[in-house]
Write a protein that holds these residues in place. Structure first.
Motif, PDB file in Angstrom:
ATOM      1  N   LEU A   7       0.816  -1.206   0.000  1.00 21.35           N
ATOM      2  CA  LEU A   7       0.000   0.000   0.000  1.00 21.35           C
ATOM      3  C   LEU A   7       0.859   1.270   0.000  1.00 21.35           C
ATOM      4  N   SER A   8       2.011   1.243   0.637  1.00 16.70           N
ATOM      5  CA  SER A   8       2.883   2.422   0.697  1.00 16.70           C
ATOM      6  C   SER A   8       3.416   2.801  -0.678  1.00 16.70           C
ATOM      7  N   LEU A   9       3.537   1.858  -1.597  1.00 11.39           N
ATOM      8  CA  LEU A   9       3.982   2.168  -2.946  1.00 11.39           C
ATOM      9  C   LEU A   9       2.835   2.661  -3.825  1.00 11.39           C
ATOM     10  N   GLN A  10       1.601   2.295  -3.520  1.00  7.02           N
ATOM     11  CA  GLN A  10       0.446   2.710  -4.305  1.00  7.02           C
ATOM     12  C   GLN A  10       0.005   4.138  -3.975  1.00  7.02           C
ATOM     13  N   LEU A  11       0.182   4.602  -2.765  1.00 10.85           N
ATOM     14  CA  LEU A  11      -0.294   5.922  -2.348  1.00 10.85           C
ATOM     15  C   LEU A  11       0.297   7.074  -3.150  1.00 10.85           C
ATOM     16  N   PRO A  12       1.593   7.118  -3.428  1.00  9.87           N
ATOM     17  CA  PRO A  12       2.107   8.228  -4.235  1.00  9.87           C
ATOM     18  C   PRO A  12       1.493   8.286  -5.629  1.00  9.87           C
ATOM     19  N   ILE A  13       1.219   7.134  -6.216  1.00 16.08           N
ATOM     20  CA  ILE A  13       0.618   7.107  -7.545  1.00 16.08           C
ATOM     21  C   ILE A  13      -0.804   7.666  -7.482  1.00 16.08           C
ATOM     22  N   VAL A  14      -1.556   7.263  -6.497  1.00 11.88           N
ATOM     23  CA  VAL A  14      -2.925   7.757  -6.331  1.00 11.88           C
ATOM     24  C   VAL A  14      -2.907   9.247  -6.025  1.00 11.88           C
ATOM     25  N   ARG A  15      -2.001   9.665  -5.190  1.00 12.95           N
ATOM     26  CA  ARG A  15      -1.898  11.084  -4.834  1.00 12.95           C
ATOM     27  C   ARG A  15      -1.555  11.918  -6.072  1.00 12.95           C
ATOM     28  N   PHE A  20      -3.214  15.702 -10.312  1.00  8.39           N
ATOM     29  CA  PHE A  20      -3.358  15.969 -11.736  1.00  8.39           C
ATOM     30  C   PHE A  20      -4.823  16.197 -12.098  1.00  8.39           C
ATOM     31  N   PHE A  21      -5.701  15.386 -11.552  1.00  6.90           N
ATOM     32  CA  PHE A  21      -7.135  15.512 -11.823  1.00  6.90           C
ATOM     33  C   PHE A  21      -7.666  16.860 -11.326  1.00  6.90           C
ATOM     34  N   LEU A  22      -7.302  17.254 -10.111  1.00 11.85           N
ATOM     35  CA  LEU A  22      -7.750  18.549  -9.567  1.00 11.85           C
ATOM     36  C   LEU A  22      -7.169  19.714 -10.361  1.00 11.85           C
TER      37      LEU A  22
END
Length: 104
Positions: A7-15, A20-22
């Motif tokens: 999960l710690s590696l997935q969070l930066p990608i989601v963030r 980018f979306f905002l």
């Protein structure tokens, strides 16, 4: 979607995706708001804000604009332009007299 990554590696990608979306939403909002400004019309609250900011009030503008004669665009724009004879005090006084529920 399940991923085998921690999960710690997935969070930066989601963030990064959320940022980018905002950012894309903000940029698109600015483009839609600022495009074709010369063709957009005022809402009533923008008209009143413009009157008060320039030191005028709706009663004064109404008496000058809504007469039995045709009104030109230049006559209306005099109430939307800066008038050096009116100060910040005039604006605050007009707001206090005509719109006391909204303090400046």
């Amino acid at each position: 979607m399940f991923s085998l990554q921690p999960l710690s590696l997935q969070l930066p990608i989601v963030r990064k995706f959320i940022y980018f979306f905002l950012l894309a939403i903000v940029v698109l909002s600015c483009i839609f708001r600022l495009s074709n400004l010369e063709e957009k019309i005022y809402w009533s609250d923008e008209v009143f804000t413009g009157l008060f900011v320039t030191g005028h009030d709706p009663v004064e503008a109404g008496k000058a604009i809504f007469t039995a004669h045709l009104t030109t665009a230049e006559q209306v724009q005099t109430f939307q332009a800066y008038d050096p004879s009116r100060s910040l005090f005039t604006t605050v006084a007009k707001l206090a007299a005509h719109d006391p529920q909204h303090p400046p």
